[in-house]
Enzyme design. Structure first.
Site, PDB file in Angstrom:
ATOM      1  N   GLY A   9       0.826  -1.207   0.000  1.00  7.07           N
ATOM      2  CA  GLY A   9       0.000   0.000   0.000  1.00  7.07           C
ATOM      3  C   GLY A   9       0.855   1.249   0.000  1.00  7.07           C
ATOM      4  N   GLY A  11      -0.098   4.331   0.084  1.00  7.81           N
ATOM      5  CA  GLY A  11      -0.964   5.452   0.463  1.00  7.81           C
ATOM      6  C   GLY A  11      -0.203   6.381   1.385  1.00  7.81           C
ATOM      7  N   SER A  12      -0.912   7.058   2.279  1.00  5.52           N
ATOM      8  CA  SER A  12      -0.284   8.076   3.128  1.00  5.52           C
ATOM      9  C   SER A  12       0.776   7.464   4.044  1.00  5.52           C
ATOM     10  CB  SER A  12      -1.346   8.768   3.980  1.00  5.52           C
ATOM     11  OG  SER A  12      -2.414   9.181   3.180  1.00  5.52           O
ATOM     12  N   LEU A  13       0.351   6.526   4.888  1.00  5.30           N
ATOM     13  CA  LEU A  13       1.288   6.001   5.877  1.00  5.30           C
ATOM     14  C   LEU A  13       2.332   5.072   5.232  1.00  5.30           C
ATOM     15  CD1 LEU A  13       1.102   6.979   8.703  1.00  5.30           C
ATOM     16  CD2 LEU A  13      -0.051   4.888   9.382  1.00  5.30           C
ATOM     17  N   ARG A  37      -2.228   0.009 -11.345  1.00  2.00           N
ATOM     18  CA  ARG A  37      -1.607   0.899 -10.349  1.00  2.00           C
ATOM     19  C   ARG A  37      -0.083   0.872 -10.492  1.00  2.00           C
ATOM     20  NH1 ARG A  37      -3.374   4.943  -8.553  1.00  2.00           N
ATOM     21  NH2 ARG A  37      -2.944   4.858  -6.333  1.00  2.00           N
ATOM     22  N   LYS A 184      -6.570   4.210  22.068  1.00  2.00           N
ATOM     23  CA  LYS A 184      -6.751   5.037  20.871  1.00  2.00           C
ATOM     24  C   LYS A 184      -8.153   4.819  20.297  1.00  2.00           C
ATOM     25  CE  LYS A 184      -4.459   6.587  16.711  1.00  2.00           C
ATOM     26  NZ  LYS A 184      -3.924   6.130  15.450  1.00  2.00           N
ATOM     27  N   ASN A 188     -11.048   7.646  19.877  1.00  2.00           N
ATOM     28  CA  ASN A 188     -11.687   7.803  18.563  1.00  2.00           C
ATOM     29  C   ASN A 188     -13.212   7.715  18.696  1.00  2.00           C
ATOM     30  OD1 ASN A 188     -12.895   6.771  16.024  1.00  2.00           O
ATOM     31  ND2 ASN A 188     -10.819   7.050  15.252  1.00  2.00           N
ATOM     32  N   ASN A 192     -14.648  11.086  17.209  1.00  2.00           N
ATOM     33  CA  ASN A 192     -14.841  11.126  15.746  1.00  2.00           C
ATOM     34  C   ASN A 192     -16.295  11.017  15.277  1.00  2.00           C
ATOM     35  OD1 ASN A 192     -12.092  11.090  16.156  1.00  2.00           O
ATOM     36  ND2 ASN A 192     -11.646   9.841  14.378  1.00  2.00           N
ATOM     37  N   GLU A 264     -13.518   3.705   8.565  1.00  2.00           N
ATOM     38  CA  GLU A 264     -13.093   2.446   9.197  1.00  2.00           C
ATOM     39  C   GLU A 264     -14.023   2.110  10.371  1.00  2.00           C
ATOM     40  OE1 GLU A 264      -8.407   1.916   8.415  1.00  2.00           O
ATOM     41  OE2 GLU A 264      -8.834   3.686   9.604  1.00  2.00           O
TER      42      GLU A 264
HETATM   43  P1  NAP Z   1      -4.538   5.465   2.434  1.00  2.00           P
HETATM   44  O1  NAP Z   1      -3.815   6.754   2.201  1.00  2.00           O
HETATM   45  O2  NAP Z   1      -5.926   5.309   1.906  1.00  2.00           O
HETATM   46  O3  NAP Z   1      -3.630   4.307   1.836  1.00  2.00           O
HETATM   47  C1  NAP Z   1      -4.027   2.974   1.762  1.00  2.00           C
HETATM   48  C2  NAP Z   1      -3.303   2.349   0.586  1.00  2.00           C
HETATM   49  O4  NAP Z   1      -3.530   0.944   0.608  1.00  2.00           O
HETATM   50  C3  NAP Z   1      -3.768   2.874  -0.778  1.00  2.00           C
HETATM   51  O5  NAP Z   1      -2.641   3.351  -1.472  1.00  2.00           O
HETATM   52  C4  NAP Z   1      -4.368   1.649  -1.440  1.00  2.00           C
HETATM   53  O6  NAP Z   1      -4.130   1.564  -2.819  1.00  2.00           O
HETATM   54  C5  NAP Z   1      -3.592   0.542  -0.763  1.00  2.00           C
HETATM   55  N1  NAP Z   1      -4.235  -0.769  -0.869  1.00  2.00           N
HETATM   56  C6  NAP Z   1      -5.465  -1.148  -0.472  1.00  2.00           C
HETATM   57  N2  NAP Z   1      -5.673  -2.453  -0.744  1.00  2.00           N
HETATM   58  C7  NAP Z   1      -4.528  -2.899  -1.332  1.00  2.00           C
HETATM   59  C8  NAP Z   1      -4.120  -4.151  -1.854  1.00  2.00           C
HETATM   60  N3  NAP Z   1      -4.908  -5.216  -1.819  1.00  2.00           N
HETATM   61  N4  NAP Z   1      -2.881  -4.251  -2.394  1.00  2.00           N
HETATM   62  C9  NAP Z   1      -2.075  -3.179  -2.448  1.00  2.00           C
HETATM   63  N5  NAP Z   1      -2.395  -1.958  -1.961  1.00  2.00           N
HETATM   64  C10 NAP Z   1      -3.614  -1.825  -1.417  1.00  2.00           C
HETATM   65  O7  NAP Z   1      -4.594   5.101   3.982  1.00  2.00           O
HETATM   66  P2  NAP Z   1      -3.674   5.651   5.173  1.00  2.00           P
HETATM   67  O8  NAP Z   1      -4.152   6.991   5.575  1.00  2.00           O
HETATM   68  O9  NAP Z   1      -2.236   5.476   4.837  1.00  2.00           O
HETATM   69  O10 NAP Z   1      -4.098   4.648   6.326  1.00  2.00           O
HETATM   70  C11 NAP Z   1      -3.599   3.337   6.445  1.00  2.00           C
HETATM   71  C12 NAP Z   1      -3.913   2.874   7.890  1.00  2.00           C
HETATM   72  O11 NAP Z   1      -3.140   3.662   8.794  1.00  2.00           O
HETATM   73  C13 NAP Z   1      -5.388   3.104   8.275  1.00  2.00           C
HETATM   74  O12 NAP Z   1      -5.834   2.073   9.104  1.00  2.00           O
HETATM   75  C14 NAP Z   1      -5.343   4.418   9.045  1.00  2.00           C
HETATM   76  O13 NAP Z   1      -6.406   4.563   9.975  1.00  2.00           O
HETATM   77  C15 NAP Z   1      -3.994   4.285   9.746  1.00  2.00           C
HETATM   78  N6  NAP Z   1      -3.402   5.578  10.135  1.00  2.00           N
HETATM   79  C16 NAP Z   1      -3.252   6.571   9.202  1.00  2.00           C
HETATM   80  C17 NAP Z   1      -2.670   7.773   9.587  1.00  2.00           C
HETATM   81  C18 NAP Z   1      -2.479   8.907   8.591  1.00  2.00           C
HETATM   82  O14 NAP Z   1      -2.075   9.991   9.004  1.00  2.00           O
HETATM   83  N7  NAP Z   1      -2.726   8.732   7.316  1.00  2.00           N
HETATM   84  C19 NAP Z   1      -2.261   7.949  10.908  1.00  2.00           C
HETATM   85  C20 NAP Z   1      -2.413   6.906  11.829  1.00  2.00           C
HETATM   86  C21 NAP Z   1      -2.994   5.721  11.420  1.00  2.00           C
HETATM   87  P3  NAP Z   1      -4.710   2.576  -3.912  1.00  2.00           P
HETATM   88  O15 NAP Z   1      -3.836   3.781  -3.843  1.00  2.00           O
HETATM   89  O16 NAP Z   1      -4.555   1.806  -5.169  1.00  2.00           O
HETATM   90  O17 NAP Z   1      -6.134   2.844  -3.524  1.00  2.00           O
END
Ligand code: NAP
Length: 305
Positions: A9, A11-13, A37, A184, A188, A192, A264
């Protein structure tokens, strides 16, 4: 030679971790969901980390879930609702001594993953770091924080914590990761959903003091009832502190709903209500909150799970 970090993944984290590990010279591979992708990523050429206004570019190699390369160390950085299915597809690639680090918020997805891969060591994380994507393959490091890591079934720290030190990823190993995750989750649940229903910032909840206090009382009962007394301690005062300290912020659930993204909920409020029901712990206000939130999501055409 250091073990390869596979990051599921981008994504952000996931990008925040991958870029910092790569910056420290560690071997990192991204795992993306499908060939489309992967093609989009390869066209961009890499990930960009935006930190204090500065852009840093990292051309980290990537592959799809269906690649053949064995996986020894896997950082799972997708949303909680995607984790179980993603791991099921990757399971055949895991080596006998594989370690999986789960970055998912809330509770429920960690157990679901562990059931799919009983031989792998599953380490859970709870992070206060903040990041968001302002474009595909570009992550903005928005809030410095801390990541607690732990394995509820084995207190032995893994050998790679010094690689996190080298990468500048602030962290601590804890034998009490469940306490962290429950605490946490409770914070939440108290904040939230109400920000979504009252359409307000975290600070806007200062006008709903009684509702917050009632939820905190029920959450405290729940935590005591399900064997998490440390997570229950002074919950209400911490919730009030968080509301004040983050008064200008919109909660992550608020932002998800406002942007038409899936929440979530099942791993946060939904998980709390489910565990309460299992323990016969009465939580009328929490159940009502869940019903109101589900109706709110339904009205906007968003998934309720
Ligand atoms: P996000 O930005 O939506 O990123 C999730 C990533 O996972 C996306 O890039 C998505 O791909 C990818 N993905 C989903 N299914 C997949 C698969 N089967 N194979 C490969 N990649 C896949 O989410 P996030 O914000 O990083 O959050 C991730 C977790 O961390 C969550 O549980 C969130 O609550 C937690 N968290 C986040 C933060 C934060 O600041 N962001 C802070 C603390 C905790 P696509 O790009 O193709 O959609």
């Amino acid at each position: 030679m250091s073990t390869q970090w596979h990051v599921l993944g981008a994504g952000s984290l996931g990008s925040l971790w991958a870029t910092r590990l790569a910056r420290a010279g560690l071997p990192v591979r991204l795992i993306l969901r499908d060939p489309a992708r992967l093609a989009a990523y390869e066209a961009a050429g890499g990930l960009t980390l935006v930190e204090q206004g500065h852009h840093h570019f990292f051309s980290i190699p990537a592959q799809t879930v269906d690649a053949q390369e064995p996986i020894e160390r896997l950082l799972v950085a997708c949303k909680a609702y995607d984790a179980e299915a993603a791991i099921a597809r990757l399971a055949p690639r895991l080596t006998a001594n594989a370690e999986i680090i789960l970055l998912q918020n809330g509770l429920g997805s960690q157990d679901a993953v562990a059931t799919k891969v009983p031989r792998a060591r599953c380490i859970s994380a709870s992070s206060t770091e903040g990041a968001f994507r302002d474009a595909d393959w570009r992550v903005v490091f928005a809030g410095h924080g801390y990541t607690w890591l732990g394995d509820a079934s084995d207190p032995t720290p893994p050998p790679w914590l010094d690689e996190l030190v080298a990468s500048g990823i602030p962290h601590q190993w804890t034998p009490d990761i469940l306490t962290r995750l429950w605490r946490k989750l409770a914070l939440n649940c108290a904040i939230n959903p109400l920000t979504v229903l009252h359409d307000c910032t975290n600070g806007g909840l200062q006008a709903h003091h009684c509702e917050v206090a009632t939820l905190c009382a029920e959450l405290t009962d729940l935590l005591n009832c399900c064997g998490q007394p440390a997570a229950a301690q002074d919950l209400h005062s911490e919730v009030e502190r968080v509301i004040q300290a983050t008064s200008a912020n919109y909660s992550s659930m608020y932002q998800d709903v406002a942007n038409g993204r899936r929440t979530e909920i099942s791993y946060l409020l939904g998980h709390a209500c489910e565990v309460a029901a299992r323990h016969g712990c009465s939580m009328p206000h929490m159940n009502q909150l869940q019903t109101r939130l589900i109706r709110h999501l339904q009205a906007r055409g968003l998934p309720t799970l």
